[in-house]
Enzyme design. Structure first.
Site, PDB file in Angstrom:
ATOM      1  N   THR A  71      24.461  40.127  -7.080  1.00  0.00           N
ATOM      2  CA  THR A  71      25.633  40.947  -6.751  1.00  0.00           C
ATOM      3  C   THR A  71      26.378  40.358  -5.563  1.00  0.00           C
ATOM      4  O   THR A  71      27.617  40.271  -5.564  1.00  0.00           O
ATOM      5  CB  THR A  71      25.201  42.392  -6.448  1.00  0.00           C
TER       6      THR A  71
ATOM      7  N   PHE B  57      14.496  34.310  -6.516  1.00  0.00           N
ATOM      8  CA  PHE B  57      13.575  35.039  -5.634  1.00  0.00           C
ATOM      9  C   PHE B  57      13.942  34.847  -4.153  1.00  0.00           C
ATOM     10  O   PHE B  57      15.095  34.637  -3.817  1.00  0.00           O
ATOM     11  CB  PHE B  57      12.130  34.636  -5.912  1.00  0.00           C
TER      12      PHE B  57
ATOM     13  N   PHE C 129      23.736  50.373   2.446  1.00  0.00           N
ATOM     14  CA  PHE C 129      23.488  51.586   1.681  1.00  0.00           C
ATOM     15  C   PHE C 129      23.966  52.780   2.498  1.00  0.00           C
ATOM     16  O   PHE C 129      23.962  52.741   3.742  1.00  0.00           O
ATOM     17  CB  PHE C 129      21.993  51.735   1.366  1.00  0.00           C
TER      18      PHE C 129
ATOM     19  N   TRP D 278      29.085  45.748  -3.836  1.00  0.00           N
ATOM     20  CA  TRP D 278      28.679  46.590  -4.956  1.00  0.00           C
ATOM     21  C   TRP D 278      29.699  47.711  -5.163  1.00  0.00           C
ATOM     22  O   TRP D 278      30.080  48.018  -6.300  1.00  0.00           O
ATOM     23  CB  TRP D 278      27.299  47.181  -4.705  1.00  0.00           C
TER      24      TRP D 278
END
Length: 556
Positions: free
Chosen positions: A73, A301, A382, A410
């Site tokens: 993202t 990763f 967030f 996002w």
């Protein structure tokens, strides 16, 4: 709130011919797969040989957690963000594997308003590359068993066959099988098994090959087993490389798509980030560099696996290295590394964050002090993140001379990546003294120790089981000068997935060493790395559906 697939399905995509035209790709170099996907002839690179490369930006991350970090993202949003500030950018990413799509992880085309589209196609069959790779892998397996059945002129020991079949699905039932049962004409019975297609060496070979001739040469070098006298048997010995290359000739061409905001994206190849080098194809990266001022790519990763392999394997083989590195993290994931339970990650916890921050800081130090590359931390924000938590992360990184930039791609797409894009552009103008983590003329053991001590910060490496014998054999066969591809858990710097944060006082245990002679590296297996994952108790496939109009739901 809309799901990722609902956001993607609302996008009004541009025709892929328009995207290609914006890059100056001539029409005769395109092979259209409908209106929104195309393959680009890799021969185009020959006409761009004298054109200077743009800047290369590598996106990597902390060790992944169940909380999620958002590396893809961020990569997509950064590409869009660079366009927002007037820069000519192209994105170069891996193709998703069907195994994770139907398993736990779900899709891998970004998320929210930072996605590549058509999202459903990219996550499912796309342009058929993985099917071609699986077919080439299994053709070699069929020719190998047929050779034994037809008299075994090469004197192959059936007990020492190392080549396995492949299928792009998480299917634990196929990890270990007995085949060749039945009548004499049905084959020679032996123990066998399947790997997931992304773990096939054919995938790694395709992603490192520069053209069709290089592809054939690499395929011919693949070792499929050993004779009774301990001599390696290759695909070339079986005369399989020509037919395999014929199956792969179209798969070798990079796939061109776009982001939700119309930024060009090459999505090509997808080697397993554990068992292989975990990067998109060299061809796609080179093409993006010739067609843009800024190319955004990512490694699989966390930085201890993905970035290490990108830099020590792909960069070395392709003769390129990043101008700047982005390390992706979230407050939630760092708190998880600090011991916070998954159910409490939305609650302010400065103590857990302080304990988890060493994971991020160790990745930062590796990039800056081992590879000598400039980097920025992209902190995916967030709603539950508090000002105190954000300030703590920023302060700790500042002590290492690295900026933290909040990323909101996002929710806002390219607009939420403006500040990150500006910092990346600034870093790309800095001089860097890029260096590898080890030199190729070191012994295999020395290279293993260098990765373990310099990147994982372990105390050293222990070779157990057959590994000491395998090391001697590999050096005797002339493979000692190859780079090392460490197969290790992604969840920890160590080979124990339960050791979170930045563990100390541990050693890396290597239980198996094998050569991927076609790809050009030695694979060192640590811990319990599997080349054929299984589905979870409730696979993502249970939620995926299609209606009477062909509209797919449930992909995420």
């Amino acid at each position: 709130m809309l799901t990722d697939i609902e956001i993607a399905q609302q996008c009004r995509m541009k025709k892929i011919t328009e995207i290609a035209d914006s890059l100056g790709i001539p029409e005769d170099a395109l092979e259209l797969y409908g209106n929104y996907k195309a393959k680009v002839d890799y021969g185009l690179l020959r006409s761009y040989e004298d054109r200077p490369d743009g800047k290369l930006i590598l996106v990597t991350a902390i060790n992944p957690t169940p909380a999620g970090e958002g590396k893809t993202t961020t990569s997509v949003g950064l590409g869009d963000g660079l366009r927002k500030i007037g820069k000519r950018s192209v994105i170069a990413l891996r193709e998703p594997s069907l195994g994770p799509v139907f398993g736990v992880k779900g899709g891998a085309a970004g998320g929210g308003y930072a996605q590549v589209v058509p999202m459903e196609d990219i996550n499912l069959h796309f342009t058929g590359d993985f099917h071609a790779i699986g077919a080439a892998n299994n053709l070699l397996a069929a020719m190998l068993d047929n050779h034994i059945q037809q008299g075994n002129a090469l004197d192959i020991d059936p007990r020492r066959i190392t080549w396995r079949r492949a299928v792009d699905m998480n299917d634990r039932q196929l990890r270990n099988i007995i085949d060749g049962l039945g009548a004499r004409t049905d084959g020679t019975p032996r123990q066998d098994g399947f790997d997931i297609t992304v773990a096939s060496e054919v995938m790694a070979v395709l992603c490192l090959a520069s053209d069709i001739m290089d592809l054939k040469q690499r395929l011919a070098r693949i070792i499929v087993g050993y004779t009774y006298s301990n001599t390696p048997v290759t695909a070339g010995d079986l005369k399989a490389q020509g037919a395999m290359a014929a199956l792969l000739k179209d798969a070798l061409k990079p796939n061109l798509v776009q982001t939700l905001e119309g930024t060009p994206a090459f999505i090509h190849g997808g080697p397993f980030a554990n068992i292989a080098h975990g990067c998109n194809s060299v061809t796609a990266t080179r093409m993006a560099l010739k067609l843009s001022d800024y190319t955004v790519t990512e490694a699989g990763f966390g930085a201890d696996l993905g970035a290490e392999k990108f830099l020590d394997i792909k960069s070395r083989m392709a003769g390129l290295h990043p101008d700047a590195v982005v390390i992706v993290a979230t407050v939630r994931a760092l708190k998880h590394h600090g011991g916070a339970a998954k159910t409490s990650l939305g609650v302010e916890d400065l103590d857990a964050l302080e304990k988890g921050l060493p994971n991020l800081l160790q990745h930062v130090r590796n990039i800056c002090e081992v590879y000598h590359l400039p980097c920025v931390v992209a902190l995916n924000r967030f709603p539950s993140d508090t000002d105190a938590e954000l300030e703590l992360v920023s302060r700790k990184c500042a002590e290492l001379g690295v900026r933290v930039v909040l990323s909101e791609v996002w929710a806002k797409g390219g607009e939420g990546g403006r500040e990150l894009a500006e910092e990346v552009v600034r870093l790309c103008e800095e001089d860097n003294g890029f260096s590898f983590a080890y030199d190729l003329d070191m012994s295999i053991r020395e290279k293993l120790d260098a990765i373990a001590t310099r990147i994982y910060h372990a105390e050293g490496v222990d070779l157990v089981g057959n590994a000491p014998k395998q090391l001697k054999q590999l050096e005797k066969l002339g493979f000692g000068g190859l780079p090392i591809c460490m197969a290790k858990t992604q969840y920890s710097f160590s080979d124990d997935p339960n050791l979170l944060g930045a563990p100390a006082g541990f050693r890396i245990t290597v239980r198996n060493l094998k050569v991927s002679a076609g790809a050009g590296f030695i694979v060192a297996l640590t811990g319990e790395i599997m080349t054929m994952p299984g589905l979870p108790k409730v696979p993502a496939a249970e939620k995926i559906d299609v209606d009477e109009n062909g509209v797919i739901t449930g992909l995420f």
